[in-house]
Design an enzyme around this catalytic site. Structure first.
Site, PDB file in Angstrom:
ATOM      1  N   GLY A  90      13.350  30.652  31.334  1.00  0.00           N
ATOM      2  CA  GLY A  90      12.489  31.691  31.891  1.00  0.00           C
ATOM      3  C   GLY A  90      13.275  32.980  31.866  1.00  0.00           C
ATOM      4  O   GLY A  90      13.897  33.302  30.862  1.00  0.00           O
ATOM      5  N   SER A 122      17.880  27.369  27.787  1.00  0.00           N
ATOM      6  CA  SER A 122      17.678  28.827  27.751  1.00  0.00           C
ATOM      7  C   SER A 122      18.336  29.500  28.965  1.00  0.00           C
ATOM      8  O   SER A 122      19.569  29.466  29.072  1.00  0.00           O
ATOM      9  CB  SER A 122      16.171  29.097  27.644  1.00  0.00           C
ATOM     10  N   ALA A 123      17.598  30.088  29.889  1.00  0.00           N
ATOM     11  CA  ALA A 123      18.215  30.707  31.073  1.00  0.00           C
ATOM     12  C   ALA A 123      19.097  29.709  31.828  1.00  0.00           C
ATOM     13  O   ALA A 123      20.158  30.059  32.342  1.00  0.00           O
ATOM     14  CB  ALA A 123      17.137  31.268  32.003  1.00  0.00           C
ATOM     15  N   HIS A 159      18.698  31.234  22.099  1.00  0.00           N
ATOM     16  CA  HIS A 159      17.699  31.719  21.110  1.00  0.00           C
ATOM     17  C   HIS A 159      18.360  32.646  20.087  1.00  0.00           C
ATOM     18  O   HIS A 159      17.742  33.637  19.665  1.00  0.00           O
ATOM     19  CB  HIS A 159      16.551  32.469  21.785  1.00  0.00           C
ATOM     20  N   GLU A 194      18.019  28.148  17.949  1.00  0.00           N
ATOM     21  CA  GLU A 194      17.068  27.160  18.480  1.00  0.00           C
ATOM     22  C   GLU A 194      17.252  25.840  17.731  1.00  0.00           C
ATOM     23  O   GLU A 194      17.352  25.820  16.503  1.00  0.00           O
ATOM     24  CB  GLU A 194      15.645  27.688  18.350  1.00  0.00           C
TER      25      GLU A 194
END
Lengths: 233, 233
Positions: A90, A122-123, A159, A194
């Site tokens: 997020g 991700s985060a 990413h 990714e």
């Protein structure tokens, strides 16, 4: 015995949520009947409840229960008791602000370093780095500090995206941004495309997945390392 | 009489520095024999001196002299005496940190609001918004605050980029990021595509340039406005 997976993304293009990580997750959480999910990054502003439910749907297929950290009155105690921890993606600013304001960053680090299996996407992976200063996210809130857990001795750029030579646009490329980071900071940066992730087994740190990763250090040309390569700085 | 230009970018693809803004700049600085350049955003980590020299090369052709703000022992006084001010692009976190640490943000706002012509490009335009929380830049340094000048009653997203339907990548689109901003903030956001700028003539605020701009407000679908449209919130 540390067991950590820090993945570039939760979802590959055209695939379902966490599908490409399924075997890795089964292995990571093989002794976990239930895990705690940290929902604070709230992608698209989704509520803690809805985000936790989405995650629970995936883990139900693995026969692993999921509780959201927001459900606990004593979150540090809950993390100490947890058999596994997953922090979803997020907005990294939102996630880091929440963890600092709730006083959880240092405790989470210590719990993961003592051996509770940890998954980040991700985060949730960015906070495994030394600080969040190589996130791609928009600063939609102001965190009291950019410091993160430092589970690995470098920063992550999730990413990671190669420059597009056809793009007629003058916004900075990802590589330019990381080079600017290195004008003012010495922390190495791993650009995770990714489909790639960082795996930590005790003191051994490797990059895994389907694609090579790009390593950035100050005053050096970036280098590419193949999946399965041990990272040592 | 306020005279402000906040441009999405300094340079269009395949063109030279500031070329597409030449006429606009000639008009903005028509009474300025010399301007002050604020070089703190340091694109690619370039030095204050080298950045100021690059800018001076462009303005020499217009017979306008350029001094870098870093050259002055008393920068607030220098800005008060300036006949025009230009803040160049680079990293918005770096720029905002420098302006706050040097105690210049409020003074710069006041000087521009009293009528000193102001040009911003990219990061230099972002600081014309209410805060820097819709920048695309990487948080390579930690500013003491995200507040900026608020020369206009909205935020700017410079280098606004439409989603690329061919991209097989799960990083957030620009629109998704701005929508996340609006989960936590009510400030309107103007997405300025490259080739567009905000013009302020006293109390009249318009978007100008070759392309439409995209207006984002909380809980509303974004709308497109054509160049020359007055913005009123």
């Amino acid at each position: 015995m540390k067991k950590i997976v820090l993945a570039s993304t939760s979802t590959l293009y055209g695939e379902s949520y966490l599908a490409y990580l399924r075997e890795t997750i089964v292995d990571l959480f093989q002794h976990s009947k239930e895990i705690i999910f940290i929902p604070y990054a709230r992608p698209g502003g989704i509520s803690h409840e809805a985000y936790t439910q989405n995650v629970a749907s995936f883990f139900k297929e693995l026969n692993i229960g999921v509780k959201g950290l927001h459900e606990f009155a004593a979150p540090t105690h809950a993390l100490q008791q947890a058999k596994g921890i997953f922090t979803g993606g997020g907005n990294t600013f939102l996630l880091v602000k929440a963890l600092h304001e709730l006083g959880l960053m240092a405790g989470l680090k210590s719990i993961v370093e003592q051996g509770t299996p940890y998954l980040g996407t991700s985060a949730g992976s960015n906070i495994g780095g030394v600080n969040m200063q190589t996130t791609n996210d928009m600063p939609i809130v102001y965190p009291p500090s950019f410091e993160t857990m430092g589970l690995v001795p470098f920063n992550i750029n999730a990413h990671y995206l190669d420059p597009d030579p056809t793009l007629k646009h003058n916004g900075e490329t990802r590589e330019t941004r990381i080079r600017e980071f290195h004008v003012f900071n010495t922390i190495p940066v791993v650009g995770l495309r990714e489909g790639s992730w960082i795996a930590v087994h005790d003191e051994v740190v490797t990059t895994e997945g389907s694609r090579s990763s790009r390593i950035f250090k100050p005053n050096q040309e970036p280098i590419e390392i193949a999946p399965g390569t041990q990272i040592q700085f």
